[in-house]
Design a protein around this motif. Structure first.
Motif: not given
Length: 269
Positions: A228-242
Motif C-alpha cells: 500500500q505504501m508503494d501504491l500511494e506513491g511514496f519513495g524508497n529508503c536510501t538510509n540518509t537518516g533525515a
C-alpha cells in the motif's frame, strides 16, 4: 531536504504584505505559503508582522494570531497542542516542525528564532501529501497504509486472554512501545529527499512484530502495508537518516531494519 514542489503549471509569486501593527516594538516577520486550488491563482508567500508582546510563546500562537486578528482566510490545521496528534505538521525555515528537535510545530517556541529573523512557514510537500489549501495537506495516505494491515484480529467471544498475563521480555516491550509512539505526522516523509514513508510504516509494523499478539498476522501485515505504501506513491529508503533526525518522537532507523527483515521473511515463507 525536500524541495518545495509547486502545483503543476504554476510558479511561486510574492503575495500580500500586511501592515505592521501600530506602536509595536517587538516584531517578528512571518512569511506564509498561501494557495487556494479554487481561485486558479499561483501559490504565493504572504508577509505578516507579529507583535510578540501580545502573542503567545509558540509558533502556532503566531498563526492563530494571524488568523484571528489579521487574515481570517489563512488555513492551517491544529488540535492537541501537546505533540501527540500530528495534525500541526508544518515546514518551518526549511525543516519539518522547525529548527528544534523532538518537538512538533505546536511545541516549537518562538525563542528559537532571533530578533530580525524571517520565519518561513510552508506545508509538508510530497506527491503523496497533496496540498488541500494553504498549510493543510492531505495525509490520508497514512490512513490507507494503516488500514492495509496496521491492526490485530482478536477473538472477543469472552475467552480473550488478558494481555497483561502474556509474558513478554522487557526489551521487546520497550521497543514495541517506542515504535508505538509514532503519531503519523509525516515529518519523516517531508524531510526525506525521496519522500519515503519507510519510518512510519516500519514503526507500525514493529509495534506488532515485537509482541505475541501480532505474530499470527505478521506475514500479511508487512506485505500488505509495504504494498500500500508503494501504491500511494511514496519513495524508497536510501538510509540518509533525515527521517530519524526530524522525527518528533525519535523513532529509530532500527525499525526500518526490522521491517526489512520481516518483509524478507514473509516473502520467502
Amino acid at each position: 531536504m525536500v524541495e518545495l514542489t509547486l502545483p503543476k503549471n504554476s510558479r511561486m509569486v510574492t503575495g500580500k504584505t500586511w501592515p505592521k501593527p501600530e506602536g509595536a516594538k517587538n516584531l517578528r516577520k512571518v512569511q506564509v505559503y498561501r494557495w487556494n486550488p479554487d481561485d486558479g491563482k499561483n501559490p504565493s508567500l504572504d508577509t505578516y508582522f507579529i507583535d510578540m508582546d501580545s502573542c503567545g510563546p509558540m509558533v502556532l500562537d503566531a498563526l492563530i494570531k494571524i488568523k484571528n486578528e489579521i487574515d481570517p482566510t489563512l488555513t492551517f490545521r491544529r488540535s492537541c497542542r501537546e505533540g501527540i496528534c500530528g495534525s500541526c505538521s508544518l515546514y518551518i525555515n526549511g525543516e519539518a516542525h522547525g529548527p528544534d528537535r523532538r518537538v512538533t510545530t505546536c511545541q516549537l517556541h518562538m525563542r528559537k528564532f532571533k530578533d530580525g529573523d524571517t520565519i518561513f512557514i510552508e506545508p509538508f510537500r510530497a506527491d503523496a501529501f497533496p496540498v488541500i489549501k494553504d498549510l493543510v495537506v492531505d495525509r490520508s495516505a497514512f490512513d490507507r497504509i494503516q488500514h492495509a494491515g496496521g491492526f490485530i484480529s482478536v477473538n472477543t467471544s469472552g475467552n480473550t486472554q488478558d494481555g497483561n498475563s502474556i509474558p513478554i521480555s522487557k526489551h521487546d516491550a520497550d521497543d514495541a512501545m517506542d515504535a508505538a509512539t509514532c503519531i503519523g505526522c509525516g515529518a519523516c516523509v517531508a524531510s526525506c529527499k525521496n519522500s519515503s514513508a519507510m519510518l512510519f510504516v516500519a514503526a507500525k509494523v514493529s509495534q506488532f512484530a515485537l509482541l505475541p499478539q501480532g505474530k499470527i498476522e505478521a506475514k500479511d501485515r508487512v506485505l500488505n502495508m509495504v504494498a500500500q505504501m508503494d501504491l500511494e506513491g511514496f519513495g524508497n529508503c536510501t538510509n540518509t537518516g533525515a527521517c530519524e533526525v526530524e522525527c518528533p518522537k525519535g523513532i529509530s532507523l532500527d525499525n526500518i531494519a526490522r521491517m526489512n527483515r520481516e518483509y524478507l521473511k514473509a516473502s520467502i515463507i
